[in-house]
Design a protein around this motif. Structure first.
Motif, PDB file in Angstrom:
ATOM      1  N   GLN A  28       0.861  -1.226  -0.125  1.00  0.00           N
ATOM      2  CA  GLN A  28      -0.039   0.027   0.218  1.00  0.00           C
ATOM      3  C   GLN A  28       0.927   1.211  -0.231  1.00  0.00           C
ATOM      4  O   GLN A  28       0.380   2.131  -0.583  1.00  0.00           O
ATOM      5  CB  GLN A  28      -1.026  -0.064   1.111  1.00  0.00           C
ATOM      6  CG  GLN A  28      -2.101  -0.899   1.065  1.00  0.00           C
ATOM      7  CD  GLN A  28      -2.965  -1.153   2.296  1.00  0.00           C
ATOM      8  OE1 GLN A  28      -2.644  -0.740   3.370  1.00  0.00           O
ATOM      9  NE2 GLN A  28      -3.973  -1.831   2.030  1.00  0.00           N
ATOM     10  N   GLN A  29       1.923   1.132   0.885  1.00  0.00           N
ATOM     11  CA  GLN A  29       2.867   2.379   0.807  1.00  0.00           C
ATOM     12  C   GLN A  29       3.601   2.744  -0.592  1.00  0.00           C
ATOM     13  O   GLN A  29       3.842   3.871  -1.115  1.00  0.00           O
ATOM     14  CB  GLN A  29       3.777   2.180   1.994  1.00  0.00           C
ATOM     15  CG  GLN A  29       4.805   3.439   1.960  1.00  0.00           C
ATOM     16  CD  GLN A  29       5.719   3.045   3.168  1.00  0.00           C
ATOM     17  OE1 GLN A  29       5.887   2.242   3.956  1.00  0.00           O
ATOM     18  NE2 GLN A  29       6.645   4.144   3.472  1.00  0.00           N
ATOM     19  N   ARG A  32       1.050   3.989  -2.925  1.00  0.00           N
ATOM     20  CA  ARG A  32       0.677   5.659  -2.563  1.00  0.00           C
ATOM     21  C   ARG A  32       1.936   6.296  -3.375  1.00  0.00           C
ATOM     22  O   ARG A  32       1.932   7.289  -3.838  1.00  0.00           O
ATOM     23  CB  ARG A  32       0.791   5.964  -1.205  1.00  0.00           C
ATOM     24  CG  ARG A  32      -0.577   5.779  -0.641  1.00  0.00           C
ATOM     25  CD  ARG A  32      -0.804   6.029   0.604  1.00  0.00           C
ATOM     26  NE  ARG A  32       0.122   5.531   1.819  1.00  0.00           N
ATOM     27  CZ  ARG A  32      -0.251   4.392   2.370  1.00  0.00           C
ATOM     28  NH1 ARG A  32      -1.338   3.643   2.332  1.00  0.00           N
ATOM     29  NH2 ARG A  32       0.724   3.991   3.073  1.00  0.00           N
ATOM     30  N   ALA A  33       3.212   5.908  -3.023  1.00  0.00           N
ATOM     31  CA  ALA A  33       4.403   6.460  -3.619  1.00  0.00           C
ATOM     32  C   ALA A  33       4.477   6.642  -5.114  1.00  0.00           C
ATOM     33  O   ALA A  33       4.805   7.543  -5.549  1.00  0.00           O
ATOM     34  CB  ALA A  33       5.645   5.691  -3.182  1.00  0.00           C
ATOM     35  N   THR A  34       3.881   5.425  -5.829  1.00  0.00           N
ATOM     36  CA  THR A  34       3.752   5.472  -7.089  1.00  0.00           C
ATOM     37  C   THR A  34       2.981   6.668  -7.701  1.00  0.00           C
ATOM     38  O   THR A  34       2.910   7.150  -8.529  1.00  0.00           O
ATOM     39  CB  THR A  34       3.320   4.056  -7.806  1.00  0.00           C
ATOM     40  OG1 THR A  34       4.252   3.274  -7.384  1.00  0.00           O
ATOM     41  CG2 THR A  34       3.274   4.083  -9.286  1.00  0.00           C
ATOM     42  N   ALA A  35       1.518   6.851  -7.236  1.00  0.00           N
ATOM     43  CA  ALA A  35       0.487   7.527  -7.475  1.00  0.00           C
ATOM     44  C   ALA A  35       1.037   8.995  -7.017  1.00  0.00           C
ATOM     45  O   ALA A  35       0.876   9.993  -8.027  1.00  0.00           O
ATOM     46  CB  ALA A  35      -0.758   7.464  -6.705  1.00  0.00           C
ATOM     47  N   THR A  36       1.946   9.392  -6.130  1.00  0.00           N
ATOM     48  CA  THR A  36       2.442  10.670  -5.872  1.00  0.00           C
ATOM     49  C   THR A  36       3.276  10.999  -6.703  1.00  0.00           C
ATOM     50  O   THR A  36       3.158  12.220  -7.344  1.00  0.00           O
ATOM     51  CB  THR A  36       3.048  10.589  -4.384  1.00  0.00           C
ATOM     52  OG1 THR A  36       1.793  10.282  -3.423  1.00  0.00           O
ATOM     53  CG2 THR A  36       3.536  11.872  -4.015  1.00  0.00           C
ATOM     54  N   ASP A  39       1.741  11.783 -10.394  1.00  0.00           N
ATOM     55  CA  ASP A  39       0.946  13.180  -9.933  1.00  0.00           C
ATOM     56  C   ASP A  39       2.019  14.431 -10.264  1.00  0.00           C
ATOM     57  O   ASP A  39       1.710  15.388 -10.799  1.00  0.00           O
ATOM     58  CB  ASP A  39       0.107  13.313  -8.830  1.00  0.00           C
ATOM     59  CG  ASP A  39      -1.070  12.579  -8.615  1.00  0.00           C
ATOM     60  OD1 ASP A  39      -1.471  11.929  -9.713  1.00  0.00           O
ATOM     61  OD2 ASP A  39      -1.489  12.229  -7.553  1.00  0.00           O
ATOM     62  N   SER A  71       6.920  -0.997  -6.096  1.00  0.00           N
ATOM     63  CA  SER A  71       5.404  -1.545  -5.978  1.00  0.00           C
ATOM     64  C   SER A  71       5.468  -2.979  -6.502  1.00  0.00           C
ATOM     65  O   SER A  71       4.628  -3.900  -5.980  1.00  0.00           O
ATOM     66  CB  SER A  71       4.544  -0.524  -6.754  1.00  0.00           C
ATOM     67  OG  SER A  71       3.268  -0.960  -6.931  1.00  0.00           O
TER      68      SER A  71
END
Length: 118
Positions: A28-29, A32-36, A39, A71
């Protein structure tokens, strides 16, 4: 679902469940890092000029590639831990359900058993 209460699990399966929970958190972490990072890259790429990318855009692309690799590694670790837990506990993954979805449901039910909350 054929999941047992945590008190009914074999003693060898409990550490494997803890490893799967840790791997899920890492997964999950990493997501989140991939999505951030994606973006951030979109935000800066939107205003970049055509032609050769700036050094900052190149760094962001490298950061995004590293985040994607993290990821993928985290997901592999989770599936490995899930596989070990499922075999040690004697559970069977239902047909039509992925091992990942089954294990996430097992973790959710275990958390409910421990906390008493849904």
């Amino acid at each position: 679902m054929n999941f047992r209460l945590i008190t009914e699990l074999p003693s060898t399966a409990i550490p494997l469940l803890a490893a799967a929970i840790t791997a899920r958190d890492a997964m999950q972490q990493a997501a989140r890092a991939t999505a951030t990072t994606a973006d951030e890259l979109r935000r800066y790429a939107k205003f970049s000029r055509p032609g050769q990318p700036s050094a900052h855009i190149v760094q962001l692309r490298q950061k995004q590639a590293a985040a994607r690799m993290d990821s993928a590694r985290a997901k592999q670790a989770f599936l490995g831990a899930a596989n070990g837990f499922i075999h040690a506990s004697g559970l069977a993954v239902p047909k039509g359900m992925s091992m990942e979805a089954f294990m996430l449901e097992c973790i959710r039910q275990t958390a409910e058993d421990i906390t008493g909350r849904k």
